[in-house]
Design a protein around this motif. Structure first.
Motif, PDB file in Angstrom:
ATOM      1  N   ARG A  86      38.181  37.828  36.936  1.00 11.52           N
ATOM      2  CA  ARG A  86      38.113  38.433  38.270  1.00 11.52           C
ATOM      3  C   ARG A  86      38.079  37.385  39.385  1.00 11.52           C
ATOM      4  O   ARG A  86      38.357  37.708  40.542  1.00 11.52           O
ATOM      5  CB  ARG A  86      36.859  39.297  38.390  1.00 11.52           C
ATOM      6  CG  ARG A  86      36.852  40.577  37.603  1.00 11.52           C
ATOM      7  CD  ARG A  86      35.631  41.384  37.989  1.00 11.52           C
ATOM      8  NE  ARG A  86      35.582  42.689  37.370  1.00 11.52           N
ATOM      9  CZ  ARG A  86      34.957  42.954  36.224  1.00 11.52           C
ATOM     10  NH1 ARG A  86      34.319  41.970  35.595  1.00 11.52           N
ATOM     11  NH2 ARG A  86      34.949  44.175  35.724  1.00 11.52           N
ATOM     12  N   ARG A 102      43.031  34.283  39.233  1.00  8.51           N
ATOM     13  CA  ARG A 102      44.182  35.186  39.345  1.00  8.51           C
ATOM     14  C   ARG A 102      45.297  34.539  40.152  1.00  8.51           C
ATOM     15  O   ARG A 102      46.488  34.718  39.844  1.00  8.51           O
ATOM     16  CB  ARG A 102      43.750  36.511  39.983  1.00  8.51           C
ATOM     17  CG  ARG A 102      42.708  37.276  39.157  1.00  8.51           C
ATOM     18  CD  ARG A 102      42.402  38.626  39.756  1.00  8.51           C
ATOM     19  NE  ARG A 102      43.529  39.533  39.648  1.00  8.51           N
ATOM     20  CZ  ARG A 102      43.812  40.262  38.572  1.00  8.51           C
ATOM     21  NH1 ARG A 102      43.045  40.187  37.502  1.00  8.51           N
ATOM     22  NH2 ARG A 102      44.855  41.067  38.562  1.00  8.51           N
ATOM     23  N   ASP A 143      47.392  44.921  36.763  1.00 13.88           N
ATOM     24  CA  ASP A 143      46.124  45.611  36.960  1.00 13.88           C
ATOM     25  C   ASP A 143      46.083  46.834  36.036  1.00 13.88           C
ATOM     26  O   ASP A 143      47.076  47.205  35.433  1.00 13.88           O
ATOM     27  CB  ASP A 143      45.971  46.060  38.420  1.00 13.88           C
ATOM     28  CG  ASP A 143      45.806  44.877  39.365  1.00 13.88           C
ATOM     29  OD1 ASP A 143      45.092  43.929  38.986  1.00 13.88           O
ATOM     30  OD2 ASP A 143      46.394  44.897  40.460  1.00 13.88           O
TER      31      ASP A 143
END
Length: 572
Positions: free
Chosen positions: A304, A309, A322
């Motif tokens: 996260r 990312r 996602d």
């Protein structure tokens, strides 16, 4: 933990607190009771000497864990966690649980896998399958994409380990092509880096070093973890740790600092970039380019973190997918694997899955370099990323005249010399007929099963005499009698008061309330030794704070928290 529902879909089971996730933390309280999960994590802040987190990194190693006056092996600590989960599952399902699929990092070594199987046995479970965590996550993703024909990369960055797997999906088959990773890298390393910076900021402000202060270090790491989580959604966050230590002149000193996302990312970017090399290695082993990957599935709580990312998106030139829950995908995939074993899933969905060996496995040999004999050369039998289960045989010749025995030394790794690899086990095969060097042959067979457990069979070709080694005799493992004794001891200690009372949802501490829960634990324990003149006020503050938190009255809770902290600091 998860199971299949009546329709064959995976579903998470709540623990005794009604939570979907259970922290892998074990603690021993002042009364000698064992705790697992949230209550143990709250205790970590005030009694780190009686609490252990991140035991996964110690699995397969001879590193004892001390909880107060008790000593446990990492396997035993893992068994306590699995036992708590087993009891929670039984409570949720209303029946006895005796078998389980247990997930492990794909890059777990043979010793770590064996230790995990032992932990399951000590917890009263038959471990039907050890499933690699990225493979489990791919199962959770693939069950909803059975018609897809594509290559998928699973990026699994958890609290203590990192794995990456490349899979091919076609007609309901999930075929793992390659895995790589680092079983000593995870989100806790991010926390440690930020905690070290927070310690430097405290020393800069107050002139006092916190190095060697275990209690302060634990509180700093907890604050760092909370800040890391906050920075996934905000650009900056305050970090306030009251009364961390005595400052100049002995007066109480607190940490108050603002941490920006940019500063945090600059601290951890090198660690995050280190995950790119295993990705490249997995793609090379799978003989694929990054452009061949249709979907990137990110799992593990640390995935996260925005800089993680972002760097993965930059590497592939597009955002990761996602829709796959980072914390829950692995458990859901394990439930599907259990369904595959029983036939419940294959009948309904037609899923098949393969996996691979994460390391090269082989033996030590001698070889000739010109006229010189070179010892310590690694001869691979099963290359890394070979689809399992697999069995491979190689034949070797004796190296000395009249040699009567052969020593088989089994290694795991990628180095050309055994000194650069990990010794798994060794044994000696007797009964080789005496002959000139090279005349007698010895066939060595490696059989690597679906759980990542290695069997070695050695056969003297001229006589047919065989010797078998199951690579599980490492010093840190327990023999059957020791396992029986350990299981009985853990059961006695657990049954003596391990299970904390079931909390109501209102009283259940959230992870952001860990400091407040730790304060209550410390205050409750201090009641027994507090002076009689102070005890009534201390008891009153504890009860008032519990009531305020139960009601959700944050204003009153903050005020009472400060009063209770002041009083405890005065008591020393």
């Amino acid at each position: 933990m998860a199971t299949l529902d009546g329709s064959g879909r995976p579903t998470l089971l709540p623990n005794r607190l009604g939570q979907r996730l259970t922290p892998s933390v074990v603690g021993l309280d002042a009364e000698g009771r064992l705790h697992v999960g949230e209550s143990a994590r709250a205790q970590l802040l005030v009694h780190p000497e009686r609490t252990i987190a991140e035991v996964k990194r110690r699995m397969g190693l001879d590193l004892p864990v001390t909880l107060g006056d008790r000593r446990y092996s990492p396997t035993e600590v893992s068994a306590l966690i699995l036992r708590a989960l087993r009891e929670d599952a039984e409570r949720a399902l209303g029946g006895v649980v005796t078998e389980a699929v247990v997930t492990v990092p794909a890059y777990f070594s043979d010793a770590q896998r064996q230790a995990t199987k032992d932990a399951g046995e000590l917890a009263g479970l038959k471990v039907e399958r050890l499933l690699n965590e990225p493979t489990a996550a791919a199962l959770a993703y693939g069950v909803d994409h059975l018609d897809a024909e594509q290559y998928v990369l699973v990026y699994d960055l958890g609290g203590g380990t990192f794995d990456v797997s490349v899979l091919e999906m076609f007609q309901g088959v999930l075929d793992v092509k390659a895995s790589a990773g680092n079983n000593q890298l995870g989100g806790s390393d991010f926390d440690q880096v930020l905690a070290a910076w927070l310690g430097e900021e405290f020393e800069r402000a107050h002139g006092v070093s916190l190095k060697g202060n275990l209690g302060a270090q634990v509180r700093l790491k907890a604050a760092a973890e909370a800040a890391k989580i906050a920075l996934t959604t905000v650009e900056s966050t305050p970090v306030i740790v009251p009364y961390l230590a005595n400052g100049r002149g002995g007066s109480p000193a607190s940490l108050e600092v603002e941490v920006t996302r940019a500063r945090f990312e600059s601290m951890v970017e090198k660690l995050v970039r280190s995950t790119l090399e295993p990705m490249e290695r997995a793609l090379r082993d799978a003989k694929l380019s990054r452009e061949s990957i249709a979907e990137v599935v990110m799992v593990g709580g640390s995935s996260r973190v925005p800089v993680v990312r972002r760097l993965v998106a930059e590497y592939f030139g597009r955002a990761p997918r996602d829709g796959v829950h980072p914390d829950e995908a692995v458990a859901l995939g394990a439930a599907l694997q259990a369904g595959l074993k029983t036939g419940a899933v294959s009948a309904a969905h037609g899923i098949m899955i393969t996996d691979v060996s994460p390391f090269t496995l082989g033996v030590e040999v001698q070889t000739m370099a010109g006229r010189e004999r070179v010892n310590g050369v690694f001869s691979p039998l099963i290359p890394r990323n070979t689809t399992v289960p697999v069995s491979r045989t190689e034949t070797f010749a004796t190296t000395a005249d009249n040699q009567r025995a052969v020593e088989i030394r089994v290694f795991q790794g990628e180095g050309r010399l055994v000194r650069d690899n990990l010794l798994l086990d060794a044994y000696t095969v007797e009964g080789v007929p005496p002959a000139r060097a090279g005349a007698e042959k010895v066939a060595v067979t490696f059989t690597y099963d679906i759980n990542g457990i290695l069997d070695v069979t050695t056969r003297i070709v001229s006589t047919g005499k065989e010797a078998v080694l199951v690579v599980d005799k490492r010093a840190q493992r327990l023999d059957p009698e020791q396992r029986k004794q350990a299981r009985e001891r853990l059961s006695r200690e657990w049954d003596a008061g391990a299970s904390p009372p079931v909390a109501t949802p209102a009283a259940k501490p959230a992870s952001s309330e860990a400091d407040a829960e730790a304060l209550l634990v410390a205050a409750t324990e201090r009641l027994a030794t507090a002076p009689a003149s102070v005890r009534p006020r201390l008891e009153s503050l504890v009860e008032a704070l519990r009531a305020a938190r139960a009601k959700g009255d944050r204003v009153a809770a903050a005020r009472l928290d400060a009063e209770l902290t002041d009083l405890l600091f005065d008591l020393g």
